[in-house]
Enzyme design. Structure first.
Site, PDB file in Angstrom:
ATOM      1  CE1 TYR A  42       9.189  12.600 -16.754  1.00 34.53           C
ATOM      2  CE2 TYR A  42      10.679  11.581 -18.317  1.00 34.53           C
ATOM      3  CZ  TYR A  42       9.906  12.656 -17.928  1.00 34.53           C
ATOM      4  OH  TYR A  42       9.864  13.786 -18.697  1.00 34.53           O
TER       5      TYR A  42
ATOM      6  NE  ARG B 178      16.462  15.039 -13.547  1.00 36.12           N
ATOM      7  CZ  ARG B 178      16.814  15.330 -14.808  1.00 36.12           C
ATOM      8  NH1 ARG B 178      17.073  16.568 -15.160  1.00 36.12           N
ATOM      9  NH2 ARG B 178      16.890  14.374 -15.702  1.00 36.12           N
TER      10      ARG B 178
ATOM     11  NE  ARG C  35      -9.617   7.756 -10.668  1.00 40.98           N
ATOM     12  CZ  ARG C  35     -10.250   8.854 -10.248  1.00 40.98           C
ATOM     13  NH1 ARG C  35     -11.326   8.772  -9.497  1.00 40.98           N
ATOM     14  NH2 ARG C  35      -9.801  10.065 -10.596  1.00 40.98           N
TER      15      ARG C  35
ATOM     16  CG  HIS D 138      -8.402  11.470  -5.751  1.00 42.14           C
ATOM     17  ND1 HIS D 138      -9.527  10.816  -6.161  1.00 42.14           N
ATOM     18  CD2 HIS D 138      -8.130  12.393  -6.702  1.00 42.14           C
ATOM     19  CE1 HIS D 138      -9.925  11.303  -7.320  1.00 42.14           C
ATOM     20  NE2 HIS D 138      -9.091  12.264  -7.676  1.00 42.14           N
TER      21      HIS D 138
ATOM     22  CE  LYS E 186      13.391  13.605 -16.811  1.00 41.81           C
ATOM     23  NZ  LYS E 186      12.787  14.497 -17.781  1.00 41.81           N
TER      24      LYS E 186
ATOM     25  CD  GLU F 209      11.589  23.236 -17.879  1.00 40.80           C
ATOM     26  OE1 GLU F 209      12.735  22.771 -17.897  1.00 40.80           O
ATOM     27  OE2 GLU F 209      10.724  22.902 -17.051  1.00 40.80           O
TER      28      GLU F 209
HETATM   29  N1  PDD Z   1      13.314  15.521 -20.590  1.00 37.65           N
HETATM   30  N2  PDD Z   1      13.135  20.313 -18.947  1.00 37.65           N
HETATM   31  C1  PDD Z   1      12.162  19.387 -19.104  1.00 37.65           C
HETATM   32  C2  PDD Z   1      10.744  19.782 -18.855  1.00 37.65           C
HETATM   33  C3  PDD Z   1      12.492  18.072 -19.474  1.00 37.65           C
HETATM   34  O1  PDD Z   1      11.523  17.145 -19.607  1.00 37.65           O
HETATM   35  C4  PDD Z   1      13.852  17.747 -19.715  1.00 37.65           C
HETATM   36  C5  PDD Z   1      14.295  16.366 -20.125  1.00 37.65           C
HETATM   37  C6  PDD Z   1      14.822  18.745 -19.556  1.00 37.65           C
HETATM   38  C7  PDD Z   1      16.289  18.467 -19.753  1.00 37.65           C
HETATM   39  O2  PDD Z   1      16.800  17.704 -18.699  1.00 37.65           O
HETATM   40  P1  PDD Z   1      18.085  16.766 -18.893  1.00 37.65           P
HETATM   41  O3  PDD Z   1      19.173  17.623 -19.423  1.00 37.65           O
HETATM   42  O4  PDD Z   1      18.362  16.274 -17.525  1.00 37.65           O
HETATM   43  O5  PDD Z   1      17.701  15.674 -19.857  1.00 37.65           O
HETATM   44  C8  PDD Z   1      14.425  20.013 -19.159  1.00 37.65           C
HETATM   45  C9  PDD Z   1      13.559  14.140 -20.946  1.00 37.65           C
HETATM   46  C10 PDD Z   1      14.695  13.966 -21.888  1.00 37.65           C
HETATM   47  C11 PDD Z   1      12.262  13.513 -21.412  1.00 37.65           C
HETATM   48  O6  PDD Z   1      11.239  13.896 -20.874  1.00 37.65           O
HETATM   49  O7  PDD Z   1      12.285  12.640 -22.263  1.00 37.65           O
END
Ligand code: PDD
Length: 288
Positions: free
Chosen positions: A32, A51, A97, A99, A146, A178
């Site tokens: 996402y 990304r 379903r 895997h 992501k 983070e």
């Molecule tokens: N999340 N690290 C993680 C684990 C994140 O989920 C996000 C952003 C960031 C910051 O990334 P960016 O600057 O590209 O938004 C860092 C989004 C906002 C979310 O999950 O809603």
């Protein structure tokens, strides 16, 4: 009523349906993006879409669409203005379903908008500083993707909430990675320090902008390993994400950071974000 995008169609959210066998639902087998649009214009849209490509390639979901056109149309259908767009691409639905997956599948593509505040209009005095806790990083080994597999993130965020904090900063093998949905920075002696890119963190679009602006302004920064002691001893701590820009953290695990107030370098960086945003909105800069 919200208009959403689902597999090529714009329709009211109440009418959008996906299969119960969708792999995004059954396995979290999807990726996402969250992209802010201000006055109808995507903020660093190109970087978000790059990304997205990285995430799709990494999990071998094959999906090539005119993303910018789709998202722009979605924003327009929702009245433009200040919106955050959520875009999810799942591997799709096999009617069962299992895997294992077929390399060639029709992905499920879903996007919707939510109104957001124009944080840059509001200015630094209206940014609420946050408290954070530090927790073990329970996520997998590919945090650069992501992925919608966010259960570890939401569990520790909930733990933070229960302790009156707004974010959980995560520790892996003794090093800070983070937040649950944000990148992390500490400031010491006027140098911005942030964990280096790699599979332990998401390459944040906002993180990239922080470093670009620092570079442009001659503010020193380092991408380095950071530990818990360095966090608590920092002059300033910040987190960043697309919809919130850069936010000061004034307390970690109940310990005051620096003076316990948003720091001067944060204020300067936030001001740089406001100027960057203003230049985009007034057409003085083509970089979106
Ligand atoms: N999340 N690290 C993680 C684990 C994140 O989920 C996000 C952003 C960031 C910051 O990334 P960016 O600057 O590209 O938004 C860092 C989004 C906002 C979310 O999950 O809603």
């Amino acid at each position: 009523m919200n208009i959403v995008y689902l597999n090529g169609v714009f329709l009211p959210d109440t009418e959008a349906r996906i299969s119960v066998f969708d792999r995004g639902f059954l396995f979290g087998d999807s990726v996402y993006e969250v992209i802010p649009f201000y006055q109808g214009r995507g903020f660093r849209l190109e970087q978000h879409l790059q990304r997205l490509q990285h995430s799709l390639r990494a999990v071998r979901i094959h999906c090539e669409l005119d993303w910018a056109d789709i998202l722009q149309a979605l924003v327009t259908q929702n009245g433009g203005g200040n919106l955050s767009v959520y875009l999810q691409v799942s591997r799709g639905d096999t009617g069962e379903r299992s895997h294992a997956f077929d390399e060639i599948m029709a992905p499920t593509v879903f996007a919707f908008c939510q109104p957001i505040r124009d944080i840059y209009q509001a200015g630094p005095d209206l940014v609420e500083p946050v408290r954070a806790i530090v927790t073990a990083d329970m996520r997998g080994h590919r945090c650069d993707i992501k992925s919608t597999c966010l259960q570890p993130n939401i569990m520790v965020l909930q733990q933070a909430r229960a302790q009156g904090a707004a974010e959980a900063l995560q520790l892996r093998n003794g090093l800070l990675t983070e937040g649950t949905s944000s990148n992390l920075y500490i400031v010491r002696q006027n140098v911005i320090c942030t964990p280096r890119l790699g599979s332990d963190i998401l390459g944040g679009v906002t993180r990239q902008l922080v470093l670009e602006l620092a570079d442009r302004e001659g503010i020193q920064y380092q991408e380095i390993d950071l530990d818990y002691e360095q966090l608590l001893a920092a002059d300033e701590v910040w987190i960043s994400s697309s919809t919130r820009a850069v936010v000061p953290v004034i307390e970690v695990d109940g310990e005051r950071i620096g003076t316990g107030q948003p720091g001067p370098l944060w204020r300067r960086m936030y001001q740089l974000f406001i100027e960057f945003h203003h230049a985009l909105m007034t057409g003085q800069s083509k970089d979106v």
